[in-house]
Design a protein around this motif. Sequence first.
Motif, PDB file in Angstrom:
ATOM      1  N   GLU A  43      75.897  14.271  47.704  1.00 34.64           N
ATOM      2  CA  GLU A  43      75.393  15.576  48.126  1.00 34.64           C
ATOM      3  C   GLU A  43      75.733  15.840  49.588  1.00 34.64           C
ATOM      4  O   GLU A  43      76.154  16.939  49.946  1.00 34.64           O
ATOM      5  CB  GLU A  43      73.876  15.629  47.919  1.00 34.64           C
ATOM      6  CG  GLU A  43      73.257  16.967  48.239  1.00 34.64           C
ATOM      7  CD  GLU A  43      71.770  16.983  47.986  1.00 34.64           C
ATOM      8  OE1 GLU A  43      71.076  17.765  48.659  1.00 34.64           O
ATOM      9  OE2 GLU A  43      71.290  16.224  47.123  1.00 34.64           O
ATOM     10  N   MET A  44      75.568  14.799  50.432  1.00 30.51           N
ATOM     11  CA  MET A  44      75.887  14.937  51.844  1.00 30.51           C
ATOM     12  C   MET A  44      77.385  15.232  52.028  1.00 30.51           C
ATOM     13  O   MET A  44      77.762  16.108  52.802  1.00 30.51           O
ATOM     14  CB  MET A  44      75.506  13.663  52.600  1.00 30.51           C
ATOM     15  CG  MET A  44      75.772  13.729  54.093  1.00 30.51           C
ATOM     16  SD  MET A  44      75.449  12.164  54.932  1.00 30.51           S
ATOM     17  CE  MET A  44      76.809  11.166  54.334  1.00 30.51           C
ATOM     18  N   THR A  46      79.418  16.553  49.824  1.00 39.42           N
ATOM     19  CA  THR A  46      79.672  17.901  49.306  1.00 39.42           C
ATOM     20  C   THR A  46      79.282  18.947  50.340  1.00 39.42           C
ATOM     21  O   THR A  46      80.029  19.902  50.587  1.00 39.42           O
ATOM     22  CB  THR A  46      78.895  18.131  47.992  1.00 39.42           C
ATOM     23  OG1 THR A  46      79.311  17.164  47.033  1.00 39.42           O
ATOM     24  CG2 THR A  46      79.119  19.523  47.439  1.00 39.42           C
ATOM     25  N   LYS A  47      78.107  18.749  50.963  1.00 40.17           N
ATOM     26  CA  LYS A  47      77.644  19.676  51.996  1.00 40.17           C
ATOM     27  C   LYS A  47      78.598  19.667  53.191  1.00 40.17           C
ATOM     28  O   LYS A  47      78.944  20.727  53.720  1.00 40.17           O
ATOM     29  CB  LYS A  47      76.232  19.296  52.436  1.00 40.17           C
ATOM     30  CG  LYS A  47      75.620  20.257  53.408  1.00 40.17           C
ATOM     31  CD  LYS A  47      74.201  19.854  53.761  1.00 40.17           C
ATOM     32  CE  LYS A  47      73.617  20.807  54.792  1.00 40.17           C
ATOM     33  NZ  LYS A  47      72.276  20.413  55.190  1.00 40.17           N
ATOM     34  N   GLN A  50      81.729  21.509  52.285  1.00 44.00           N
ATOM     35  CA  GLN A  50      81.469  22.948  52.274  1.00 44.00           C
ATOM     36  C   GLN A  50      81.417  23.487  53.699  1.00 44.00           C
ATOM     37  O   GLN A  50      82.007  24.528  53.994  1.00 44.00           O
ATOM     38  CB  GLN A  50      80.156  23.253  51.539  1.00 44.00           C
ATOM     39  CG  GLN A  50      79.793  24.726  51.511  1.00 44.00           C
ATOM     40  CD  GLN A  50      80.804  25.562  50.763  1.00 44.00           C
ATOM     41  OE1 GLN A  50      81.462  25.100  49.845  1.00 44.00           O
ATOM     42  NE2 GLN A  50      80.949  26.802  51.183  1.00 44.00           N
ATOM     43  N   GLU A  51      80.718  22.770  54.578  1.00 44.95           N
ATOM     44  CA  GLU A  51      80.647  23.198  55.982  1.00 44.95           C
ATOM     45  C   GLU A  51      82.032  23.199  56.622  1.00 44.95           C
ATOM     46  O   GLU A  51      82.364  24.097  57.393  1.00 44.95           O
ATOM     47  CB  GLU A  51      79.695  22.294  56.767  1.00 44.95           C
ATOM     48  CG  GLU A  51      78.234  22.487  56.408  1.00 44.95           C
ATOM     49  CD  GLU A  51      77.316  21.456  57.044  1.00 44.95           C
ATOM     50  OE1 GLU A  51      77.809  20.496  57.672  1.00 44.95           O
ATOM     51  OE2 GLU A  51      76.089  21.612  56.900  1.00 44.95           O
ATOM     52  N   GLU A  54      83.900  26.181  55.373  1.00 43.74           N
ATOM     53  CA  GLU A  54      83.413  27.386  56.042  1.00 43.74           C
ATOM     54  C   GLU A  54      83.939  27.468  57.468  1.00 43.74           C
ATOM     55  O   GLU A  54      84.343  28.546  57.916  1.00 43.74           O
ATOM     56  CB  GLU A  54      81.879  27.416  56.037  1.00 43.74           C
ATOM     57  CG  GLU A  54      81.285  27.653  54.665  1.00 43.74           C
ATOM     58  CD  GLU A  54      79.769  27.488  54.620  1.00 43.74           C
ATOM     59  OE1 GLU A  54      79.160  27.220  55.687  1.00 43.74           O
ATOM     60  OE2 GLU A  54      79.206  27.623  53.524  1.00 43.74           O
TER      61      GLU A  54
END
Length: 119
Positions: A43-44, A46-47, A50-51, A54
Amino acid sequence: NMLWEEELEAKQKEVEKVAIKRRLQQKEDMMRENKAQIAAKREMLTKMEQEERELVNRMLQKFAQDEEDERRKEENRSMFKQRFVVEANQQRLERNVILQQERDRENKEQEALKRREEQ
């Protein structure tokens, strides 16, 4: 004596059984914790990805905007330069017309003077 040995053996089996059960429980707990850690790490990541996407997108948008701004500035500079050249040429032509009119006037005056002198 045999009863005592049987009881001792039963107690040892019970202790072993409890120890095995405890080890199995510890193993299951550890596996569950490992799975939770793996899920948290996934999850970390993936985050973070994503960041990062972005951030890259914001940077690309900023670069594109900067390029567009620079293109517009260059377009404005070019337009002002062309306008300056056109205005300078127009002023030069107007000056030449005025100078030519002045020469024509002077020539007419000189011709008029010559005619008067000849008469």
